[in-house]
Design an enzyme around this catalytic site. Structure first.
Site, PDB file in Angstrom:
ATOM      1  N   GLY A  86      69.494  80.797  68.620  1.00 46.58           N
ATOM      2  CA  GLY A  86      68.137  80.082  68.223  1.00 46.58           C
ATOM      3  C   GLY A  86      68.488  78.890  67.993  1.00 46.58           C
TER       4      GLY A  86
ATOM      5  CD  GLN B 121      69.754  73.566  64.999  1.00 50.20           C
ATOM      6  OE1 GLN B 121      68.900  74.547  65.444  1.00 50.20           O
ATOM      7  NE2 GLN B 121      71.041  73.694  65.100  1.00 50.20           N
TER       8      GLN B 121
ATOM      9  CB  CYS C 286      74.470  76.314  61.792  1.00 44.59           C
ATOM     10  SG  CYS C 286      73.181  75.128  62.264  1.00 44.59           S
ATOM     11  CG  LEU C 287      73.965  75.930  68.073  1.00 48.38           C
ATOM     12  CD1 LEU C 287      72.847  75.879  69.190  1.00 48.38           C
ATOM     13  CD2 LEU C 287      75.192  76.578  68.587  1.00 48.38           C
TER      14      LEU C 287
ATOM     15  CG  HIS D 231      70.042  79.846  60.449  1.00 45.32           C
ATOM     16  ND1 HIS D 231      71.437  79.590  59.959  1.00 45.32           N
ATOM     17  CD2 HIS D 231      70.190  78.978  61.640  1.00 45.32           C
ATOM     18  CE1 HIS D 231      72.158  78.830  60.591  1.00 45.32           C
ATOM     19  NE2 HIS D 231      71.457  78.414  61.680  1.00 45.32           N
ATOM     20  CD  GLU D 232      68.063  78.911  64.773  1.00 47.37           C
ATOM     21  OE1 GLU D 232      67.787  77.648  64.777  1.00 47.37           O
ATOM     22  OE2 GLU D 232      69.166  79.284  64.879  1.00 47.37           O
TER      23      GLU D 232
ATOM     24  CG  HIS E 189      67.501  74.163  61.533  1.00 45.69           C
ATOM     25  ND1 HIS E 189      68.643  73.231  61.189  1.00 45.69           N
ATOM     26  CD2 HIS E 189      68.507  75.315  61.841  1.00 45.69           C
ATOM     27  CE1 HIS E 189      69.899  73.832  61.248  1.00 45.69           C
ATOM     28  NE2 HIS E 189      69.658  75.076  62.059  1.00 45.69           N
TER      29      HIS E 189
END
Length: 188
Positions: free
Chosen positions: A49, A54, A103-104, A145-146, A149
């Site tokens: 995701g 991001q 996380c990225l 989580h996504e 953001h």
């Protein structure tokens, strides 16, 4: 179009509430290009995701795609690709469940986070049509989580026990293959 640079923790964009999109904006070529950039970036980064903030675009757009037989997330159910715009989350079961999250935008770390077990997400799709998804278990965590953001939150904000924040190498060495530790954490 193509893969974009993922910004990291500390970048101010990650802490902003992202801008919601109008119907006209959703139907624009610019939003389609953004979604393709997110898909390309997620694939290059081997994520499940990613959200527009991001890649330094403060808009309420996220994509989620849990692949079948993911080696990083064994036992997870595949989700297919979903584009989520202007989401509203409703908790349907406030019983908490815990998973190790990465996380990225927080590379090299994992943290154990407890989140509600079942949620409903009301959102607009890429055609600006209203959609609803009910997500449970691991998929509920992925969505929360996504979508965090889009509201200026990172998973590390939700790690309640700092002893369960780990570098990836130590996570693999001490936590990932220890089923007893993971079972105990689920019960806490």
């Amino acid at each position: 179009m193509g893969a974009k640079r993922v910004i990291r923790m500390g970048h101010p964009t990650l802490r902003l509430k992202a801008k919601s999109l109008s119907k006209e904006e959703i139907l624009s070529d610019g939003t389609r290009d953004l979604v393709q950039d997110l898909i390309d970036t997620m694939e290059v980064e081997d994520g499940i995701g990613i959200a527009a903030p991001q890649i330094n675009i403060s808009k309420q757009v996220a994509i989620i795609c849990v692949p079948d037989n993911s080696p990083r997330y064994p036992g997870s159910s595949p989700s297919g690709l979903n584009v989520v715009i202007n989401p509203k989350i409703t908790i349907l079961d406030d019983e908490l469940q815990g998973f190790w999250e990465g996380c990225l935008s927080v590379p090299g770390l994992r943290g154990f986070v407890k989140r509600p077990r079942k949620v409903q997400i009301d959102y607009l799709d890429l055609e600006a049509k209203e959609q609803t998804i009910i997500a449970e278990d691991f998929l509920a965590t992925v969505y929360q989580h996504e979508l965090d953001h889009l509201f200026g939150h990172l998973y590390i904000d939700k790690v309640s026990d700092p002893s369960k924040l780990s570098y990836n190498e130590e996570f693999v060495q001490f936590w990932a293959n220890d089923a007893q530790n993971i079972e105990n954490q689920q019960e806490e």
